[in-house]
Write an enzyme that holds these catalytic residues in place. Structure first.
Site, PDB file in Angstrom:
ATOM      1  NE  ARG A  41      25.146   0.450  10.367  1.00  0.00           N
ATOM      2  CZ  ARG A  41      24.596  -0.758  10.406  1.00  0.00           C
ATOM      3  NH1 ARG A  41      25.235  -1.742  10.991  1.00  0.00           N
ATOM      4  NH2 ARG A  41      23.421  -0.966   9.873  1.00  0.00           N
ATOM      5  CE  LYS A 230       8.589 -13.135   1.562  1.00  0.00           C
ATOM      6  NZ  LYS A 230       9.003 -13.990   2.688  1.00  0.00           N
ATOM      7  N   GLY A 383      16.321  -0.598   4.808  1.00  0.00           N
ATOM      8  CA  GLY A 383      17.698  -0.886   4.411  1.00  0.00           C
ATOM      9  C   GLY A 383      17.897  -0.951   2.908  1.00  0.00           C
ATOM     10  N   GLY A 406      15.812  -1.850  10.250  1.00  0.00           N
ATOM     11  CA  GLY A 406      14.701  -2.360  11.058  1.00  0.00           C
ATOM     12  C   GLY A 406      14.085  -1.280  11.935  1.00  0.00           C
TER      13      GLY A 406
HETATM   14  P1  ADP Z   1      13.392  -2.303   2.587  1.00  0.00           P
HETATM   15  O1  ADP Z   1      14.618  -3.058   3.059  1.00  0.00           O
HETATM   16  O2  ADP Z   1      13.745  -0.964   2.045  1.00  0.00           O
HETATM   17  O3  ADP Z   1      12.316  -2.264   3.632  1.00  0.00           O
HETATM   18  P2  ADP Z   1      12.324  -4.635   1.273  1.00  0.00           P
HETATM   19  O4  ADP Z   1      13.278  -5.474   2.032  1.00  0.00           O
HETATM   20  O5  ADP Z   1      10.894  -4.729   1.612  1.00  0.00           O
HETATM   21  O6  ADP Z   1      12.800  -3.092   1.325  1.00  0.00           O
HETATM   22  O7  ADP Z   1      12.395  -4.974  -0.275  1.00  0.00           O
HETATM   23  C1  ADP Z   1      13.560  -4.913  -1.043  1.00  0.00           C
HETATM   24  C2  ADP Z   1      13.641  -6.060  -2.012  1.00  0.00           C
HETATM   25  O8  ADP Z   1      12.443  -6.174  -2.763  1.00  0.00           O
HETATM   26  C3  ADP Z   1      14.748  -5.858  -3.021  1.00  0.00           C
HETATM   27  O9  ADP Z   1      15.752  -6.828  -2.803  1.00  0.00           O
HETATM   28  C4  ADP Z   1      14.063  -6.049  -4.367  1.00  0.00           C
HETATM   29  O10 ADP Z   1      14.810  -6.820  -5.279  1.00  0.00           O
HETATM   30  C5  ADP Z   1      12.792  -6.761  -3.988  1.00  0.00           C
HETATM   31  N1  ADP Z   1      11.754  -6.585  -4.989  1.00  0.00           N
HETATM   32  C6  ADP Z   1      11.188  -5.440  -5.432  1.00  0.00           C
HETATM   33  N2  ADP Z   1      10.312  -5.678  -6.418  1.00  0.00           N
HETATM   34  C7  ADP Z   1      10.312  -7.015  -6.623  1.00  0.00           C
HETATM   35  C8  ADP Z   1       9.611  -7.871  -7.523  1.00  0.00           C
HETATM   36  N3  ADP Z   1       8.753  -7.396  -8.398  1.00  0.00           N
HETATM   37  N4  ADP Z   1       9.868  -9.194  -7.443  1.00  0.00           N
HETATM   38  C9  ADP Z   1      10.744  -9.670  -6.534  1.00  0.00           C
HETATM   39  N5  ADP Z   1      11.414  -8.923  -5.653  1.00  0.00           N
HETATM   40  C10 ADP Z   1      11.215  -7.603  -5.707  1.00  0.00           C
HETATM   41 MG    MG Z   2      14.936  -5.157   3.312  1.00  0.00          MG
END
Ligand code: ADP
Ligand code: MG
Length: 426
Positions: A41, A230, A383, A406
């Site tokens: 950063r 989620k 992230g 975020g």
């Molecule tokens: P971002 O930070 O890019 O917005 P998220 O925080 O929504 O992404 O999701 C990332 C997490 O989702 C990762 O830690 C990954 O391990 C988890 N993940 C992806 N697929 C699955 C799955 N099938 N079951 C459990 N966790 C999952």
């Molecule tokens: Mg995330």
């Protein structure tokens, strides 16, 4: 929201003082040694800083770091809630917790990277900051203390914002380059813009150009790939992209809630029962709007949530008890990679599986590779998604990887970002 904002190139900063909000919220070693474990950063802020110095500005940089608690009483209350013995909570311990979030290590590293002295103020808007800002000359740079040492920072207190703006003087300029903090209406990220002409630095400009451009005026077809853990954390993103995208691809943990909603069985996979109706409504809405919605056709399941789990491939929605889906399957990989081939723009948020386990990173890796091979504009937000693309070695091949976790999510949700809205329109 208008993404067409004035930048440092649209204002004359020669001989002026510039209050520059950076994102220097860097990870520090847990042992309190003051070692910065990743200076990405700080390095990312260099082009804007160097430009301002070259233009003859005096730069007053500032940033928050971590979550200090500026009131001893509140700190003690929070610690007690965490189960700490109230008798053990001394003023010394509180001061130590603040000390760990001082900007000394950042000033030192920034100085090394710039190859010049960075004057560090002992406070944010107190006598030391005022004296040092007053003495600062054209081509020099100083750093204020952690902005969150001031109670008014997170409350966006106008008095604090005014005091920060006053450091830059009556002909001062505010430059915002902390994209990771633009979704927060704080004194240093938004409030100061009421007292100084406000423009963006190069980092924010790039985010606005790429993400803003993809949302407002995308090169079509626009394909949105959505995954991650989620459904519930991605509702805003899904709803907004449903209005804009030509194709939406669903993968990752959230796909099992969709599979269940459609009558499938998902075993022990991630499932959010409260969102089953939403999934069906979203599928219907995509149909009404003529948005092509792609859901997995097969999935890689595991007998436990572990890197060395036994695994096999089953059709989507046919997961036996005792098993859980951790990645998209090989037929789904083919389908999804085919769908991005002729895209004009791809926006990707959310890994396709548990990429942290090598065995279940296959789907995420294949999609990253497909993106690296298209001629499309490829934009990565979130992230974990940014981390996945980096970790799998495709970072250089993407058009833009957002630096704000975020903030990039709220951007993709189509929300107004206070730290952007406050900047002058072009
Ligand atoms: P971002 O930070 O890019 O917005 P998220 O925080 O929504 O992404 O999701 C990332 C997490 O989702 C990762 O830690 C990954 O391990 C988890 N993940 C992806 N697929 C699955 C799955 N099938 N079951 C459990 N966790 C999952
Ligand atoms: Mg995330």
């Amino acid at each position: 929201m208008n993404y067409n904002k004035k930048t440092v190139k649209d204002v004359d900063v020669k001989g002026k003082k510039v209050l520059l909000r950076c994102d220097f919220n860097v990870p520090m070693a847990k042992d309190g040694s003051g070692v910065i474990t990743d200076d990405k950063r700080i390095r990312a802020a260099l082009p804007t800083i160097q430009y301002l110095l070259d233009q003859g500005a005096a730069v007053i940089a500032c940033s928050h770091m971590g979550k200090p608690e500026p009131s001893f009483e509140k700190w003690a209350k929070k610690q007690t809630e965490k189960g700490k013995d109230p008798a053990s909570l001394t003023k010394e311990k509180w001061e130590k917790s603040l000390e760990a979030l001082c900007m000394e290590p950042v000033a030192k590293r920034l100085g090394e990277l710039l190859g010049r002295d960075v004057v560090l103020a002992g406070d944010v808007v107190g006598p030391d900051a005022q004296a040092k800002a007053a003495a600062l000359k054209s081509g020099e740079i100083m750093l204020l203390q952690n902005t969150r040492f001031e109670k008014g920072e997170t409350k966006n207190d106008p008095a604090l914002a005014k005091a920060m703006a006053d450091l830059a003087g009556s002909d001062g300029v505010y430059v915002s380059d902390a994209f990771g903090a633009v979704h927060r209406a704080h004194a240093s990220t938004a409030g100061v813009a009421a007292y100084l002409p406000a423009v963006s630095g190069f980092l924010i400009q790039k985010e606005l150009d790429f993400i803003g451009g993809a949302l407002a005026n995308p090169k079509r077809p626009l394909v949105a790939i959505l995954g991650g853990a989620k459904v519930s954390s991605k509702i805003g993103v899904i709803n907004n992209l449903l209005e804009i995208a030509d194709t939406i691809i669903i993968g990752g943990g959230m796909s099992y809630t969709f599979a269940k909603a459609q009558g499938g069985t998902v075993g022990d996979s991630l499932l959010e029962s409260d969102w089953l109706d939403y999934c069906n409504e979203m599928i219907a809405k995509a149909g009404e709007k003529g948005v092509k919605l792609l859901l997995p056709v097969d999935t890689v399941i595991a007998d436990k949530f572990a890197p060395d789990a036994d695994s096999k491939v089953v059709p989507n929605g046919q997961i036996p008890d005792g098993w859980q889906g951790l990645d998209i399957g090989p037929e789904t990989v083919k389908l999804y990679c085919g769908a991005v081939k002729d895209a004009g723009t791809v926006i990707w948020n959310g890994p396709m599986g548990v990429f942290e386990f090598e065995k279940f990173a296959v789907g995420t890796k294949a999609v990253a590779e497909a993106l690296s091979e298209t001629d499309a504009i490829t934009i990565i937000g979130g992230g974990d998604s940014a981390a996945a693309v980096q970790q799998l070695g495709y970072a250089e091949k993407m058009t833009h990887i957002s630096t704000g976790g975020g903030a990039s999510l709220e951007f993709m949700e189509g929300k107004e970002l206070p730290g952007v809205a406050c900047l002058l329109d072009k």
